[in-house]
Design a protein around this motif. Structure first.
Motif, short mmCIF file in Angstrom:
data_model
loop_
_atom_site.label_atom_id
_atom_site.label_comp_id
_atom_site.label_asym_id
_atom_site.label_seq_id
_atom_site.Cartn_x
_atom_site.Cartn_y
_atom_site.Cartn_z
N SER A 211 21.85 56.91 37.37
CA SER A 211 23.02 57.16 36.54
C SER A 211 24.27 56.88 37.35
O SER A 211 24.41 57.33 38.50
N LEU A 212 25.19 56.14 36.74
CA LEU A 212 26.36 55.69 37.48
C LEU A 212 27.61 55.80 36.62
O LEU A 212 27.61 55.36 35.47
N ASP A 213 28.64 56.41 37.16
CA ASP A 213 29.95 56.45 36.51
C ASP A 213 30.83 55.38 37.17
O ASP A 213 31.25 55.54 38.32
N ILE A 214 31.05 54.30 36.44
CA ILE A 214 31.86 53.20 36.96
C ILE A 214 33.32 53.51 36.67
O ILE A 214 33.70 53.71 35.52
N PRO A 215 34.16 53.57 37.69
CA PRO A 215 35.56 53.97 37.47
C PRO A 215 36.36 52.88 36.77
O PRO A 215 35.97 51.70 36.74
N ALA A 216 37.49 53.27 36.19
CA ALA A 216 38.40 52.31 35.57
C ALA A 216 39.02 51.44 36.65
O ALA A 216 39.14 51.83 37.81
N GLY A 217 39.42 50.24 36.24
CA GLY A 217 40.15 49.37 37.14
C GLY A 217 39.31 48.45 37.99
O GLY A 217 39.85 47.68 38.78
N VAL A 218 37.97 48.50 37.86
CA VAL A 218 37.14 47.60 38.67
C VAL A 218 37.35 46.17 38.20
O VAL A 218 37.80 45.92 37.07
N GLU A 219 37.02 45.22 39.07
CA GLU A 219 37.16 43.82 38.73
C GLU A 219 35.99 43.03 39.28
O GLU A 219 35.21 43.53 40.09
N THR A 220 35.88 41.80 38.83
CA THR A 220 34.77 40.95 39.23
C THR A 220 34.72 40.81 40.75
O THR A 220 35.72 40.56 41.40
N GLY A 221 33.50 40.98 41.31
CA GLY A 221 33.29 40.85 42.74
C GLY A 221 33.32 42.16 43.49
O GLY A 221 32.89 42.23 44.65
N LEU A 222 33.82 43.23 42.84
CA LEU A 222 33.89 44.52 43.51
C LEU A 222 32.49 45.12 43.66
O LEU A 222 31.66 45.02 42.75
N ARG A 223 32.22 45.71 44.82
CA ARG A 223 30.94 46.36 45.05
C ARG A 223 31.14 47.87 45.20
O ARG A 223 31.95 48.31 46.02
N LEU A 224 30.40 48.62 44.43
CA LEU A 224 30.41 50.08 44.53
C LEU A 224 29.21 50.52 45.35
O LEU A 224 28.10 50.01 45.15
N GLN A 225 29.41 51.44 46.26
CA GLN A 225 28.35 51.91 47.15
C GLN A 225 27.88 53.30 46.74
O GLN A 225 28.69 54.21 46.58
#
Length: 370
Positions: A211-225
């Motif tokens: 389960s993952l909460d992806i924050p607002a404002g992300v853009e293409t190429g961004l990696r979340l750890q």
């Protein structure tokens, strides 16, 4: 006795670095662990002693002057070879004297999953349940690698140390080397009865949900750890990390410029002349928009706070709407007569070049950027 320079295959004016390289090359070829033959063993002794003499500036000077260094300081100093050998072979041998056995538990590898988001997901953020195919802890043995009811056994060869030593005796002294035990692979223990589910690995491959909460404002190429959400390590070792690489899909109406959203509004010529009000659908619902009288193609209408919430912050960007005045291409006779009458009354000048206006090009560039 053989000439030390000939033994190492270097000239008498060789530099210290050249002597060291020559010794390293020969030692790797002749070391008993690599070349167990008797002839190689004798050559190895000669090469080692030659290096022992020529690598020491004082001993080399006495040797060059004809002094007998064969059984002088060189012989008494041969015990230092252990340090030399560890420098050249310690890392490759997998361990040094007195080293501890390897642990079966190792950190798991990191995992990478790519996720495609809609532009609307980026405005406020979005929750996703992601399927990940990775190594997970074996539930049968709980990471012990052993069949339930059994346990690892101490290695009979290395007696639990994980390494074995070999001593080569010579006139010059004893050479002691250490290498990982071939029976237990350096672990110090063996697995007599491996777990039948994981084949003694302590982990199995399985599909799981993250389960993952992806924050607002992300853009293409961004990696979340996501620390600790990657693969479990061998023998139930700690998990690696999970990386989520984001791709934001293109939208048919809106595009992005930083935290702002861009769109184009087509306005009829009468509405552009007289002005009008309309309601447009933004990514988070309808919004009212006033088009002032006399608006021109390329003008930008700004709606505050209807853009994207920044990745680090709370104040949303704006929705910028570029105006495109639509000129009618098909007129009936009545409509054409009205336009001609309007043109006569306004006495508008004919087409002509105007003074360069940087602002116009800036508006157009901003309108189509992103």
């Amino acid at each position: 006795m053989a000439d030390h320079y000939d033994v190492l295959g270097v000239s008498r004016d060789a530099t210290a670095e050249e002597i060291k390289k020559a010794y390293r090359r020969l030692a790797r070829q002749l070391h008993p662990d690599v070349n167990p033959g008797e002839e190689a063993s004798e050559r190895f002794k000669l090469v080692t002693h030659a290096y022992d003499v020529l690598s020491d500036p004082d001993q080399r000077a006495r040797y060059d002057m004809g002094g007998d260094s064969a059984f002088g300081a060189g012989a008494g100093n041969f015990g230092n070879f252990g340090d030399i050998f560890e420098t050249f072979f310690g890392a490759a041998g997998g361990g040094t004297r007195g080293g501890r056995p390897r642990s079966r538990r190792e950190r798991g590898q990191d995992a990478l999953v790519r996720v495609t988001l809609e532009l609307g997901d980026v405005v406020f953020g979005v929750h996703r349940d992601i399927e990940v195919d990775t190594a997970v802890l074996c539930e049968t043995c709980d990471g012990s690698c052993c069949q339930p009811g059994t346990q690892p056994a101490t290695c009979d060869i290395c007696h639990g140390t994980g390494h074995v030593q070999r001593t080569v005796r010579s006139l010059l002294g004893n050479v002691v080397t250490s290498q990982p035990c071939n029976v237990c692979q350096g672990y110090g223990t063996t697995i007599p009865f491996p777990c039948s589910t994981c084949q003694g690995q302590g982990r199995v491959r399985a599909r799981r949900t993250v389960s993952l909460d992806i924050p607002a404002g992300v853009e293409t190429g961004l990696r979340l750890q996501l620390p600790g959400s990657g693969e479990v390590g061998p023998a139930g070792g700690p998990n690696g990390d999970l990386y989520i690489e984001v791709t934001v899909a293109s939208h048919e109406v809106f595009s992005r410029d930083g935290d702002d959203l861009l769109a184009t509004l087509e306005v009829s010529m009468p509405d552009a002349i007289l002005g009008t009000s309309t309601t447009i659908e933004s990514l988070d619902g309808p919004v009212d928009l006033d088009v002032r009288a006399g608006v021109q193609s390329g003008d930008v209408l700004t709606i505050k706070g209807r853009g994207i919430t920044p990745l680090r912050g709370s104040q949303r960007g704006d929705l910028r709407v570029g105006v495109q005045v639509v000129t009618p291409t098909r007129l009936d006779a009545k409509e054409r007569a009205l336009i001609e009458d309007f043109a006569k009354k306004t006495k508008a000048p004919g087409p002509q070049l105007a003074q360069f206006h940087q602002g116009l090009f800036s508006k157009l560039r901003d309108r189509f950027r992103g």
